[in-house]
Design a protein around this motif. Sequence first.
Motif, mmCIF file in Angstrom:
data_model
loop_
_atom_site.group_PDB
_atom_site.id
_atom_site.type_symbol
_atom_site.label_atom_id
_atom_site.label_comp_id
_atom_site.label_asym_id
_atom_site.label_seq_id
_atom_site.Cartn_x
_atom_site.Cartn_y
_atom_site.Cartn_z
ATOM 1 N N VAL A 129 14.688 5.278 63.473
ATOM 2 C CA VAL A 129 13.849 4.272 62.815
ATOM 3 C C VAL A 129 12.378 4.516 63.163
ATOM 4 C CG1 VAL A 129 13.304 1.801 62.715
ATOM 5 C CG2 VAL A 129 15.689 2.552 62.669
ATOM 6 N N SER A 130 12.116 4.800 64.434
ATOM 7 C CA SER A 130 10.755 5.080 64.881
ATOM 8 C C SER A 130 10.166 6.278 64.150
ATOM 9 C CB SER A 130 10.759 5.333 66.393
ATOM 10 O OG SER A 130 9.487 5.741 66.830
ATOM 11 N N ASN A 131 10.938 7.356 64.037
ATOM 12 C CA ASN A 131 10.464 8.543 63.331
ATOM 13 C C ASN A 131 10.206 8.239 61.853
ATOM 14 O OD1 ASN A 131 10.712 9.906 65.710
ATOM 15 N ND2 ASN A 131 12.584 10.986 65.152
ATOM 16 N N SER A 132 11.037 7.415 61.251
ATOM 17 C CA SER A 132 10.839 7.043 59.845
ATOM 18 C C SER A 132 9.549 6.253 59.669
ATOM 19 C CB SER A 132 12.020 6.212 59.340
ATOM 20 O OG SER A 132 13.214 6.957 59.415
ATOM 21 N N ILE A 133 9.299 5.332 60.598
ATOM 22 C CA ILE A 133 8.052 4.556 60.550
ATOM 23 C C ILE A 133 6.851 5.486 60.702
ATOM 24 C CG2 ILE A 133 6.663 2.825 61.767
ATOM 25 C CD1 ILE A 133 9.340 1.388 62.435
ATOM 26 N N ALA A 134 6.925 6.421 61.653
ATOM 27 C CA ALA A 134 5.812 7.354 61.879
ATOM 28 C C ALA A 134 5.553 8.211 60.647
ATOM 29 C CB ALA A 134 6.114 8.245 63.081
ATOM 30 N N LEU A 135 6.633 8.698 60.019
ATOM 31 C CA LEU A 135 6.445 9.516 58.802
ATOM 32 C C LEU A 135 5.862 8.694 57.659
ATOM 33 C CD1 LEU A 135 9.675 11.699 58.952
ATOM 34 C CD2 LEU A 135 7.301 12.433 59.341
ATOM 35 N N ALA A 136 6.301 7.444 57.523
ATOM 36 C CA ALA A 136 5.754 6.586 56.479
ATOM 37 C C ALA A 136 4.266 6.312 56.722
ATOM 38 C CB ALA A 136 6.531 5.268 56.422
ATOM 39 N N LEU A 137 3.908 6.067 57.984
ATOM 40 C CA LEU A 137 2.498 5.840 58.313
ATOM 41 C C LEU A 137 1.655 7.095 58.097
ATOM 42 C CD1 LEU A 137 2.837 3.618 61.513
ATOM 43 C CD2 LEU A 137 1.973 2.919 59.275
ATOM 44 N N LEU A 138 2.202 8.253 58.445
ATOM 45 C CA LEU A 138 1.498 9.516 58.194
ATOM 46 C C LEU A 138 1.262 9.717 56.698
ATOM 47 C CD1 LEU A 138 3.115 12.064 60.652
ATOM 48 C CD2 LEU A 138 0.691 11.533 60.464
#
Length: 191
Positions: free
Chosen positions: A178-187
């Motif tokens: 979930v954290s990685n998905s949030i980071a990719l969405a923010l990027l």
Amino acid sequence: MAVVKTTFWHGLIKQNSGKLDTVERINEVIFGLIMVLTFTCTINIATECRNEVRLYVGHGCNVAWGIIDSFIYIFSVMMYRGISMDAVHLIRNAPTDTIADEAIRDALPPVMGLLLKDEHYSYFRSEIKKLPAPPHKTIVTWNDILGAVKTFLLVFISTFPVAIPFIFMTDIFLATRVSNSIALALLFATG
């Protein structure tokens, strides 16, 4: 004369210090997200899925990268300010007008250097020579420190959403995804 020199340059530097331009702000967010993504992508390997370290990894990364970026901001300010002061010294002390003109050309954006005529360079030379001599050491102001604090907060706040899953989820594997998905969405949103 020393008071005038100090007052002029300190005032000019203070007026233009501590500001983050748009590119710097975007870069801070992107680099912070990349750094925290690097940490969260390796969490399973480093922790062997132990849940007790999940909160420390997320927040520790945010704080560490915010501190690093703050120091990088201060060093960048000092470097660019030093380059500017060196250019003014070179123009003021140039043995020939050609060398002074070349220093002015190097300090300008390339297109501006091409558009200026000889009389423009002459005007710049004479005006720069009228200025008080700039300080020989790079000056760091409280506004620069405030800019570093802004940088820290920008990095910490922009990467905090990536750490949230580690706070609320007990399954470290799922929290990492979930954290990685949030980071990719923010990027993606930042870029």
